[in-house]
Each structure stands twice: as C-alpha cells, then as structure tokens.
Write a protein that holds these residues in place. Structure first.
Motif, PDB file in Angstrom:
ATOM      1  N   GLY A  72      -3.709  38.451 -21.118  1.00  0.00           N
ATOM      2  CA  GLY A  72      -4.674  39.540 -21.018  1.00  0.00           C
ATOM      3  C   GLY A  72      -6.063  39.114 -21.473  1.00  0.00           C
ATOM      4  N   VAL A  73      -6.129  38.369 -22.575  1.00  0.00           N
ATOM      5  CA  VAL A  73      -7.417  37.862 -23.064  1.00  0.00           C
ATOM      6  C   VAL A  73      -8.025  36.913 -22.030  1.00  0.00           C
ATOM      7  CG1 VAL A  73      -8.510  36.401 -24.806  1.00  0.00           C
ATOM      8  CG2 VAL A  73      -6.851  38.142 -25.498  1.00  0.00           C
ATOM      9  N   ARG A  74      -7.186  36.066 -21.463  1.00  0.00           N
ATOM     10  CA  ARG A  74      -7.668  35.135 -20.439  1.00  0.00           C
ATOM     11  C   ARG A  74      -8.201  35.895 -19.221  1.00  0.00           C
ATOM     12  NH1 ARG A  74      -3.338  32.756 -19.859  1.00  0.00           N
ATOM     13  NH2 ARG A  74      -3.660  31.156 -21.458  1.00  0.00           N
ATOM     14  N   ARG A  75      -7.477  36.923 -18.803  1.00  0.00           N
ATOM     15  CA  ARG A  75      -7.917  37.714 -17.649  1.00  0.00           C
ATOM     16  C   ARG A  75      -9.261  38.368 -17.917  1.00  0.00           C
ATOM     17  NH1 ARG A  75      -2.648  39.798 -17.770  1.00  0.00           N
ATOM     18  NH2 ARG A  75      -3.476  41.823 -18.439  1.00  0.00           N
ATOM     19  N   PHE A  76      -9.450  38.872 -19.133  1.00  0.00           N
ATOM     20  CA  PHE A  76     -10.728  39.503 -19.455  1.00  0.00           C
ATOM     21  C   PHE A  76     -11.876  38.513 -19.301  1.00  0.00           C
ATOM     22  CE2 PHE A  76     -14.214  40.062 -22.427  1.00  0.00           C
ATOM     23  CZ  PHE A  76     -14.677  41.318 -22.062  1.00  0.00           C
ATOM     24  N   HIS A  77     -11.741  37.357 -19.912  1.00  0.00           N
ATOM     25  CA  HIS A  77     -12.839  36.389 -19.912  1.00  0.00           C
ATOM     26  C   HIS A  77     -13.070  35.753 -18.544  1.00  0.00           C
ATOM     27  CE1 HIS A  77     -13.836  36.405 -24.186  1.00  0.00           C
ATOM     28  NE2 HIS A  77     -12.547  36.463 -24.450  1.00  0.00           N
ATOM     29  N   GLU A  78     -12.059  35.759 -17.690  1.00  0.00           N
ATOM     30  CA  GLU A  78     -12.194  35.112 -16.388  1.00  0.00           C
ATOM     31  C   GLU A  78     -12.437  36.097 -15.251  1.00  0.00           C
ATOM     32  OE1 GLU A  78      -8.722  32.678 -15.945  1.00  0.00           O
ATOM     33  OE2 GLU A  78      -9.395  31.210 -17.436  1.00  0.00           O
ATOM     34  N   GLN A  79     -12.623  37.377 -15.578  1.00  0.00           N
ATOM     35  CA  GLN A  79     -12.880  38.364 -14.545  1.00  0.00           C
ATOM     36  C   GLN A  79     -14.319  38.272 -14.053  1.00  0.00           C
ATOM     37  OE1 GLN A  79     -12.861  42.541 -15.913  1.00  0.00           O
ATOM     38  NE2 GLN A  79     -13.287  41.785 -17.979  1.00  0.00           N
TER      39      GLN A  79
END
Length: 267
Positions: free
Chosen positions: A119-126
């Motif tokens: 989830g953290v990765r998805r946030f930063h890579e959106q």
C-alpha cells in the motif's frame, strides 16, 4: 537572530553553490525524491551527498539483536505466570543491554504486513497529479507526504519520501487517508495498536510496575503515527543514505558501543 532556515541558506551560498535554492526547487516540485528518480538522473544531486558517510562496521553487522517470541501470549498456555514471566525477563534484559528488541509471533498476519508495504509503495508510485494533493510541510495535518521533514534545517538530507499518517490521539476520518492505501492502513493500525498495548504491559512489568501503568495510567498508548518511507532507485547509492543515524524526539535512545562495555544515553 537568524532562523535555522536563513542560516542554512547563508552557509551554502558561498562559492557559487546555493544549497537553499536547490532545496527549495526540490520542495516546490511536490514530486519528492521519486520525481528525481523518474527523471533518470545519472548523478546524485549535490544536496544529497553526505561527505562524512559512515557505513556499518563488521562488528555491527554481526551483532545479535535480541529477538523475543510472543507466541505463547496468544495461546491458552500463555496465561501461565511462568510463561509470561520468561518473556518479561527477556524484555527487561534486552532493554537494559540494548535499548530495543525485535518481536516475532506477534499475531499480526503476514498478509497484513505484506499488504501494508504494498500500500505504501502504491501511494508513492501513483500518478503525480493525484499524489501532490497530499504534499505538505504542515505538521499539524493528520495525513500528508513530503521528502525529508527536516529538509531546510539539517546539513544532511536523505534519499527518501515519506507518507505520514497520524491515527491517534483522537479519531481520524478514514476518508482523510489516501484511497489507494486506505483500507489496509486502517486494518494495519488496528493490529499495531493491539500489539502496542501488549508491549507496554510487558515493559511496565519489566520495570516492576503494575501491568496497566504505561498504558492506562500515564497514557503512553494514546498516540499512533505511521511513517511510510519510500526509497526509489538511487544513481549513486554509495554517496548518500535513505535513513541516517538519529534520535527520536520524546524518547531516550540507547546506543550499544562495540557490542560490549557502556551505554550512551542521548536525549
């Protein structure tokens, strides 16, 4: 008297290199370190280079960090005084000698841990246009992201961006959380709060106090802050760090020196 920000600016304008200007340019993009990585840089920007970079020694790499198994606390036999007392003694020993420890069998499902990281990765890579609405340096906000919270007030900045989620004290409207990681952040925080209460009880008993002391009596469990760090690929990783040595405000940090001997206590 000049502010820390003004002093930082003046210190680095000498010699034609305006460090403050570069920091401000980075800040104003609202894209953080991820934006620099996406630009395909082949050289690390000067503001990230740490001249006195210290790497871990072989002694530190071989250190045996205390690992405490909490598994018996979650089963029927965990109610026995002997089982709990053994864990309390291990907590006490780890705190006296190291100042920290790792826990295993803590009852947080592996699925939750994996999904939180994702989830953290998805946030930063959106998409940047979606993410930038959360960019801020206003620490009074409950949810925001930026690069290096101390960007203007430290001589060394790290190659990372961070999502900040302050879930307590006080209720947080889940809709303030980014939709891309909202559900897992709420689920993860529920598990972490439960684990935190368990650890505070064990620490209280290790100090010879009532089990409820740190938790209920003086309210150590009232605050919950989740930091979601993100470290994008770095063009010259040998010149910088994602997280350098530090102390946490409001805590006592204990450093073990050369694995033996005395302890240093830093405010």
């Amino acid at each position: 008297m000049a502010s820390d920000e003004q002093e930082t600016q003046a210190d680095h304008e000498h010699g034609g290199y305006d460090r403050y200007k570069e920091l401000k340019l980075l800040d104003e993009t609202k894209q953080g370190v991820k934006g620099l990585a996406d630009a395909g840089l082949s050289k690390l920007p000067r503001i990230f280079i740490q001249d006195n970079l210290n790497t871990c020694s072989s002694h530190a790499n071989n250190a045996n960090i205390p690992v405490i198994d909490l598994g018996s606390l979650h089963h029927e036999q965990g109610n026995s005084s002997s089982s709990r007392n053994e864990i309390i003694e291990k907590v006490k020993d780890a705190c006296e000698k190291w100042g920290f420890f790792q826990v295993v069998n803590h009852d947080i499902p592996q699925r939750v841990l994996d999904e939180m990281l994702d989830g953290v990765r998805r946030f930063h890579e959106q998409d940047f246009e979606v993410k930038k609405q959360f960019y801020s340096r206003d620490v009074s906000k409950r949810v925001f992201y930026n690069t290096n919270f101390h960007l203007y007030t430290t001589s060394e900045i790290n190659w990372r961006d961070t999502l900040y989620c302050r879930l307590a004290p006080g209720p947080l409207d889940p809709h303030q959380l980014p939709s891309i990681c909202r559900d897992i952040t709420v689920e993860y925080s529920d598990h972490v709060k439960k684990l935190g209460l368990t650890l505070l009880e064990l620490l209280s008993e290790a100090l010879g106090l009532e089990r409820s002391y740190l938790n209920k009596d003086i309210g150590c469990a009232e605050g919950v802050l989740i930091l979601g760090h993100y470290y994008p690929p770095c063009p010259e990783p040998e010149l910088t760090l994602g997280t350098n040595s530090h102390t946490d405000i409001g805590f006592v940090t204990i450093l073990l020196q050369d694995q033996v001997g005395g302890l240093s206590i830093l405010p």
